[in-house]
Design an enzyme around this catalytic site. Sequence first.
Site, PDB file in Angstrom:
ATOM      1  N   GLU A  19       0.887  -1.168   0.000  1.00  0.00           N
ATOM      2  CA  GLU A  19       0.000   0.000   0.000  1.00  0.00           C
ATOM      3  C   GLU A  19       0.912   1.202   0.000  1.00  0.00           C
ATOM      4  OE1 GLU A  19      -1.486   3.234   0.894  1.00  0.00           O
ATOM      5  OE2 GLU A  19      -1.845   2.477   2.926  1.00  0.00           O
ATOM      6  N   CYS A  39      -1.965   8.995   2.800  1.00  0.00           N
ATOM      7  CA  CYS A  39      -1.874   8.510   1.422  1.00  0.00           C
ATOM      8  C   CYS A  39      -3.174   8.747   0.665  1.00  0.00           C
ATOM      9  CB  CYS A  39      -1.547   7.010   1.414  1.00  0.00           C
ATOM     10  SG  CYS A  39       0.078   6.619   2.081  1.00  0.00           S
TER      11      CYS A  39
END
Length: 466
Positions: free
Chosen positions: A229, A263
């Site tokens: 990720e 993010c």
Amino acid sequence: MSIESTNPATGETVETYEEDSSADRDEALEQAEAVFDEWRQVPIEDRQAMLTRAGERLRENESTYAELMTAEMGKPIAQSRAEVEKCAWLCDYYAEHAAEHLQDERIATEADARTLVSYEPIGTVIAIMPWNFPFWQAFRFAVPNLAAGNVGILKHASNVPGCARAIEEVFREAGCPEGAFTSLLIGSDEIDEVIADDRIKAVTLTGSSGAGRSVAETAGSELKKTVLELGGSDPFVVLDDADLELAVEKGTQARLINSGQSCIAAKRFIVVEDVYDEFLEAFVERMDEQVVGDPTDEETDVGPQAREDLLETLDEQVQETVEQGAECHIGGEPMDREGAFYPPTVLSDIPAGSPADQEELFGPAATVFRVPDEEAAIEKANDTQFGLGASVWTEDYARGERVARRFESGMAFVNELVKSDPRLPFGGVKASGYGRELAEEGIREFLNEKTIWVQHQNGEDDGLVE
């Protein structure tokens, strides 16, 4: 050697920890491998009960863990408490649904055979986790894997060692056997050696695209599965029929959550020309109203950046973008005060190829792009190496879903900011990584999906129980 955690709001040392030695590391790996055979045979109901206790432990000590997060990486205290509660929700989710997600899947093949897929744990998984959501991202890895019967090693970011130790404590006090979940305080230079160790069976990393490539290369050479990720440059697309008041409110929240260090934060605001001027004016005003200050103050919206070097990187990206021709409406340079504080910043007229156009701005800096129409908005949204999340804002829900389906992203939201939810798979595409966390997909990532075929004789089932 020692590891210091430093309060980014004051520059003061929070606490000093001894770095784990190579002998400590070897002992942790040995213990994890030894306890795996025991843990995988614990009935799923008992593993789920452990998660329930972990959730209770989190809620009982919410203030303590929240204050630790805020001290080590500067998260506004209200957001730190919300992060602890979200971790407890994650424990609750898998405590209720793990058995359902792990049950055998019966597949119809031949009339005289019983065929199924069994989901079985594989062993020790190492997680390399970042500092920005120091509890949530570690729990996002640990909870489904422990529920599935795997065991875990956590290599946390070096600026949140106290959080790493506290997470280990939560699982230990919830009844996890010694060695089933261990945090290692080691440097990044030791990661490759740990991944290559035969006792490690898989790797998950949340971090930068560069770190992801490095980990994937090492793990790939050892034929070990990875889930990555990575970074994101999420588009926030505002169409001509959007509720602008809602878009401005949610856009400000989406850009500034965790002081802009997320993010999945909205980073590129792509606005159709018909509403561009109205949106930009209101957005700049709302961003400018946000309170920057002491992260322990309940009224603070934006705290410090987690480290001085991160602030410097963000400032360099903004300054270079402005030098190339961008307009800076508010903010644009570090604040003249103690601590690693950077103000809410809004840039427009972003030059093609500039840092703000091509790179992820990991902090409270928003970029606003003007596009002529919906088709151009989609094209601009997809014009990035990243593909984590995306959102579109429109009062026509069918139109919104149609646009969402065209985003090159792992997640797409209509009239809602991008967020993670235990009930839904989480992850990206392109340079934002691969694999999924959370939900059913997340718990199955590090399992052996084993095909089992039982051939019956003479058309009988030989006493096998369905």
